[in-house]
Design a protein around this motif. Structure first.
Motif, PDB file in Angstrom:
ATOM      1  N   ALA A  56       0.711  -1.277   0.038  1.00 47.12           N
ATOM      2  CA  ALA A  56      -0.094  -0.023  -0.165  1.00 47.12           C
ATOM      3  C   ALA A  56       0.803   1.364  -0.035  1.00 47.12           C
ATOM      4  O   ALA A  56       0.679   2.157  -0.513  1.00 47.12           O
ATOM      5  N   ALA A  57       1.960   1.234   0.515  1.00 49.35           N
ATOM      6  CA  ALA A  57       2.960   2.530   0.613  1.00 49.35           C
ATOM      7  C   ALA A  57       3.476   2.497   0.032  1.00 49.35           C
ATOM      8  O   ALA A  57       3.360   3.586  -0.867  1.00 49.35           O
ATOM      9  N   LEU A  58       3.835   1.322  -0.981  1.00 54.44           N
ATOM     10  CA  LEU A  58       4.903   1.736  -2.437  1.00 54.44           C
ATOM     11  C   LEU A  58       3.703   1.534  -3.719  1.00 54.44           C
ATOM     12  O   LEU A  58       4.062   2.635  -4.355  1.00 54.44           O
ATOM     13  N   THR A  63       1.942   3.845  -9.023  1.00 62.44           N
ATOM     14  CA  THR A  63       1.248   4.012 -10.234  1.00 62.44           C
ATOM     15  C   THR A  63       1.787   5.764 -10.574  1.00 62.44           C
ATOM     16  O   THR A  63       1.252   6.340 -11.756  1.00 62.44           O
ATOM     17  N   ASP A  64       1.546   6.634  -9.797  1.00 63.90           N
ATOM     18  CA  ASP A  64       2.336   8.027  -9.759  1.00 63.90           C
ATOM     19  C   ASP A  64       3.278   7.985 -11.497  1.00 63.90           C
ATOM     20  O   ASP A  64       2.927   8.797 -12.130  1.00 63.90           O
ATOM     21  N   GLY A 223       2.069  19.543  -7.675  1.00 57.48           N
ATOM     22  CA  GLY A 223       2.339  17.768  -8.046  1.00 57.48           C
ATOM     23  C   GLY A 223       2.905  16.806  -6.712  1.00 57.48           C
ATOM     24  O   GLY A 223       4.014  16.298  -7.105  1.00 57.48           O
ATOM     25  N   LYS A 224       3.535  17.939  -5.909  1.00 53.52           N
ATOM     26  CA  LYS A 224       4.220  18.237  -4.640  1.00 53.52           C
ATOM     27  C   LYS A 224       3.410  17.246  -3.745  1.00 53.52           C
ATOM     28  O   LYS A 224       2.125  17.662  -3.221  1.00 53.52           O
ATOM     29  N   PHE A 225       4.724  16.197  -2.732  1.00 56.91           N
ATOM     30  CA  PHE A 225       3.518  15.560  -1.685  1.00 56.91           C
ATOM     31  C   PHE A 225       2.749  16.272  -0.997  1.00 56.91           C
ATOM     32  O   PHE A 225       1.902  15.888  -0.134  1.00 56.91           O
ATOM     33  N   SER A 226       3.383  17.556  -0.814  1.00 53.01           N
ATOM     34  CA  SER A 226       3.712  18.393   0.808  1.00 53.01           C
ATOM     35  C   SER A 226       2.233  19.225   0.480  1.00 53.01           C
ATOM     36  O   SER A 226       1.571  20.166   1.631  1.00 53.01           O
ATOM     37  N   GLU A 227       2.007  19.447  -0.780  1.00 48.73           N
ATOM     38  CA  GLU A 227       0.691  19.817  -1.616  1.00 48.73           C
ATOM     39  C   GLU A 227      -0.449  19.587  -0.111  1.00 48.73           C
ATOM     40  O   GLU A 227      -1.521  19.670  -0.236  1.00 48.73           O
ATOM     41  N   LEU A 228      -0.730  18.346   0.535  1.00 46.79           N
ATOM     42  CA  LEU A 228      -1.761  17.588   0.547  1.00 46.79           C
ATOM     43  C   LEU A 228      -1.683  18.148   1.456  1.00 46.79           C
ATOM     44  O   LEU A 228      -2.483  17.909   2.521  1.00 46.79           O
ATOM     45  N   THR A 361      -5.014  15.314  -8.448  1.00 47.12           N
ATOM     46  CA  THR A 361      -4.774  14.284  -9.359  1.00 47.12           C
ATOM     47  C   THR A 361      -3.386  13.897  -9.367  1.00 47.12           C
ATOM     48  O   THR A 361      -3.126  13.206  -9.600  1.00 47.12           O
ATOM     49  N   LYS A 362      -2.619  15.322  -9.668  1.00 45.55           N
ATOM     50  CA  LYS A 362      -1.096  14.443  -9.751  1.00 45.55           C
ATOM     51  C   LYS A 362      -0.769  13.444  -8.372  1.00 45.55           C
ATOM     52  O   LYS A 362       0.625  13.103  -8.934  1.00 45.55           O
ATOM     53  N   ILE A 363      -1.132  13.674  -7.568  1.00 46.95           N
ATOM     54  CA  ILE A 363      -0.446  13.198  -6.534  1.00 46.95           C
ATOM     55  C   ILE A 363      -0.993  11.868  -5.452  1.00 46.95           C
ATOM     56  O   ILE A 363      -1.917  11.628  -4.473  1.00 46.95           O
ATOM     57  N   ARG A 364      -2.772  11.444  -6.658  1.00 46.44           N
ATOM     58  CA  ARG A 364      -3.836  10.856  -6.267  1.00 46.44           C
ATOM     59  C   ARG A 364      -3.661   9.454  -5.686  1.00 46.44           C
ATOM     60  O   ARG A 364      -3.892   9.021  -4.664  1.00 46.44           O
ATOM     61  N   GLY A 365      -2.295   8.688  -6.701  1.00 47.16           N
ATOM     62  CA  GLY A 365      -2.363   7.666  -6.078  1.00 47.16           C
ATOM     63  C   GLY A 365      -1.293   7.328  -4.691  1.00 47.16           C
ATOM     64  O   GLY A 365      -1.065   7.437  -3.452  1.00 47.16           O
ATOM     65  N   ALA A 366       0.015   8.867  -4.433  1.00 48.91           N
ATOM     66  CA  ALA A 366       0.648   8.761  -3.181  1.00 48.91           C
ATOM     67  C   ALA A 366      -0.073   9.016  -2.783  1.00 48.91           C
ATOM     68  O   ALA A 366      -0.236   8.643  -1.169  1.00 48.91           O
ATOM     69  N   ALA A 367      -1.380   9.885  -2.116  1.00 48.01           N
ATOM     70  CA  ALA A 367      -2.811  10.539  -1.422  1.00 48.01           C
ATOM     71  C   ALA A 367      -3.523   9.460  -0.502  1.00 48.01           C
ATOM     72  O   ALA A 367      -2.946   8.926   0.527  1.00 48.01           O
ATOM     73  N   MET A 368      -3.714   8.228  -1.618  1.00 53.28           N
ATOM     74  CA  MET A 368      -4.564   6.896  -2.230  1.00 53.28           C
ATOM     75  C   MET A 368      -3.701   5.865  -0.316  1.00 53.28           C
ATOM     76  O   MET A 368      -3.920   5.414   0.073  1.00 53.28           O
ATOM     77  N   SER A 369      -2.695   6.122  -1.041  1.00 54.98           N
ATOM     78  CA  SER A 369      -1.538   5.043  -0.427  1.00 54.98           C
ATOM     79  C   SER A 369      -1.719   5.322   1.186  1.00 54.98           C
ATOM     80  O   SER A 369      -1.381   4.394   1.786  1.00 54.98           O
ATOM     81  N   LEU A 370      -1.218   6.590   1.346  1.00 56.49           N
ATOM     82  CA  LEU A 370      -1.352   6.823   2.929  1.00 56.49           C
ATOM     83  C   LEU A 370      -2.343   6.246   3.360  1.00 56.49           C
ATOM     84  O   LEU A 370      -2.655   5.272   4.223  1.00 56.49           O
TER      85      LEU A 370
END
Ligand code: BGC
Length: 440
Positions: A56-58, A63-64, A223-228, A361-370
C-alpha cells in the motif's frame, strides 16, 4: 467499454479478497505439514498484512510515476507468481516470504483497483463501477471459503493457494487490452492519448470538455506530496485516513477472519456447522454489496455511511447483549449476519470509493497510499489483538467496544465527510481547493 474496464480491473479486488481469506481454511493443514508451533502459525497467518502495508505504501508512488495500467498489470503477474510460490513452498521460511510478497500485491491492488476504475468512470455511475471492486473482494472471500471447504477433504492446502493463479492470469490478459487512465495521461502531458482514451471509454461528446477540466485542475496543482498538507487538501487527507481506519476498527475482520471461532464461542459446537455459518456470512456479504451498488449513485455515499454505521453499532450491541444473556447461538449468528449487511452497504464499498474520489490528480496515487496504509495498519492491529481482547475483556465487552467505535464512525461521517455523488473528480477537487482558500 467502461463497464468491461471496471469488471476486468475488479479482478484485482477478487485476488485481494481471495488471498486474505484463503488462509482461514488452509492454516490447519500447513500447520501440520510444516509442524508449526502456535507462534509460528500466527506469524505465517499475519505476515500477509505486513506485506499489504508495504504494498500500500509503495503502490501510489509507483503508479503516479509508471501509470495505472502498467502497475496493475505487473501486480497481476506478481500475484500469479507469488501464489504459485506459496503453494510450492517447502518450509516455513519460503512460505512466509511468499505470503509476504502476496501481501505486497494485495496492498497495491487494494489502492490501485478503485483508483484506476474511478479515473476511467463517468461521474454519473462512478459509485457503482468503483464498487464492483468491493463486490469482487466479497466474491473472492466466498470463493476462498468454498475452495477451502472443497479441498479440505484432501488436506490439499497447496492447491488452495495455487488456485489464485487462475484469476491472476485473467487479470493480466484483460489488462493488456484495456486503456491507460486518461487522467494519468493528461498529467504526463500526453494530450492526444488522453483524448483518445476518453473517447474509447464511450465519451465521444464530452471528451474535449472532460480533458479541459482535467487540464485546468492539473495547472493548479504543484504535484508535490507537501500539497496534501495545505489547508483544503489537508482536510481530504484526514477524511481519507479517518474513513480507512474506521472501516477496520469497527471490527469487520474479526468476523471475516475469525467467524468460526466466534460462532463456536456462541455455542455452535460442531466445527462443520461453524464453517457452514461462515460461508453463509460470506454469501450475505456479496448480496448486500449488490444492493449497495444499486443505491450508491442514487442515494449518495453519505446516507449509506450514516445508516450503515448506525446499523453496525446496533447489531454489535445486540451481539454483545446476546453473549451476556447466554442465549446466544442463533441470536449471535443473526446479529453477525445483519452487522455484515450494514457493513456491506456502507463502510465496505463507500470507503474504497471515496478514497478514490477525494484527492488531487497529480498525487492521487501517493495520497491514496497514505490512507490505504492506515487501513492495513488498523486491520493488522485489530487482527493481532482480537483474540487477546476476547480473552481479557470477554465477548460481551469486546463487541460493545466495536459498537461504540461504530457510533464514533457515524459521527465522523456526519460532521466531516462530504457528498461526492454525481460530481466529477475535478469538481470534488475544486471544492477542497475552495475550502483551502476560504481557510486562507
Ligand atoms: C475491507 C476488508 C474486508 C472486506 C470484507 C473490504 O472493504 O477493506 O478489510 O475484509 O471489505 O468484505
Amino acid at each position: 467499454m467502461v463497464f468491461l474496464t471496471a469488471a476486468t480491473a475488479a479482478l484485482g479486488g477478487l485476488l485481494f479478497g481471495y488471498d486474505t481469506a484463503v488462509i482461514s481454511g488452509a492454516q490447519l493443514f500447513f500447520k501440520s505439514s510444516f509442524r508449526l508451533s502456535d507462534t509460528q502459525l500466527e506469524m505465517a497467518v499475519g505476515v500477509v498484512l505486513l506485506g499489504a502495508m508495504l504494498g500500500a505504501a509503495l503502490g501510489g508512488w509507483l503508479t503516479d510515476r509508471l501509470g495505472r495500467k502498467s502497475v496493475l498489470l505487473a501486480t497481476g503477474v506478481c500475484f500469479g507468481a507469488f501464489s504459485l510460490w506459496t503453494g510450492l513452498s517447502t518450509g516455513l521460511a519460503t512460505f512466509v516470504t511468499a505470503r509476504f510478497l502476496v501481501g505486497g500485491c494485495i496492498g497495491v491492488a487494494s489502492m490501485l483497483t478503485p483508483l484506476y476504475i474511478s479515473e476511467m468512470s463517468p461521474a454519473r455511475i462512478r459509485g457503482a463501477l468503483v464498487s464492483l471492486n468491493q463486490l469482487a473482494i466479497t466474491v473472492g472471500i466466498v470463493v476462498a471459503y468454498g475452495v477451502d471447504y472443497a479441498l479440505a477433504a484432501h488436506k490439499d492446502w497447496r492447491m488452495m493457494f495455487i488456485s489464485a493463479v487462475l484469476p491472476a492470469i485473467v487479470l493480466v490478459i484483460g489488462m493488456l487490452f484495456l486503456p491507460e487512465s486518461p487522467r494519468w495521461l493528461a498529467k504526463k502531458g500526453r494530450r492526444e492519448d488522453a483524448l483518445n482514451n476518453f473517447r474509447r471509454l464511450g465519451r465521444e461528446d464530452e471528451a474535449q470538455q472532460e480533458l479541459a477540466d482535467v487540464e485546468r485542475v492539473l495547472r493548479e496543482e504543484t504535484g508535490k506530496f507537501s500539497e496534501l498538507f495545505r489547508p483544503g487538501f489537508r482536510t481530504a487527507v484526514w477524511i481519507g485516513v479517518g474513513l480507512a481506519v474506521f472501516q477496520q476498527i469497527t471490527g469487520i475482520n474479526t468476523i471475516i477472519y475469525y467467524a468460526p471461532t466466534i460462532l463456536r464461542n456462541a455455542g455452535f459446537s460442531s466445527a462443520r456447522v461453524a464453517i457452514l455459518g461462515t460461508v453463509g456470512i460470506g454469501v450475505v456479504n456479496v448480496l448486500a454489496t449488490v444492493v449497495s451498488i444499486l443505491l450508491i449513485d442514487r442515494l449518495g455515499r453519505k446516507p449509506l455511511l450514516l445508516v450503515g454505521c448506525l446499523g453496525q453499532a446496533a447489531m454489535l450491541g445486540y451481539v454483545g447483549y446476546s453473549f451476556a444473556q447466554h442465549h446466544h447461538g442463533l441470536a449471535v449468528f443473526v446479529g453477525v449476519l445483519l452487522y455484515i449487511v450494514f457493513f456491506a452497504i456502507s463502510l465496505g464499498p463507500v470507503v474504497w470509493l471515496m478514497l478514490s474520489e477525494i484527492y488531487p490528480t497529480k498525487i492521487r496515487g501517493a495520497a491514496m497510499s497514505l490512507a490505504t496504509f492506515a487501513n492495513w495498519f488498523a486491520n493488522w492491529v485489530v487482527t493481532v489483538t482480537f483474540l487477546s481482547l476476547l480473552d481479557k475483556l470477554g465477548s460481551v465487552h469486546t463487541f460493545l467496544l466495536f459498537a461504540i467505535l461504530s457510533i464514533a464512525a457515524m459521527l465522523f461521517c456526519l460532521w466531516l465527510v462530504p457528498e461526492t455523488k454525481g460530481r466529477s473528480l475535478e469538481e470534488i477537487e475544486d471544492s477542497f481547493r475552495k475550502l483551502g482558500h476560504a481557510r486562507g
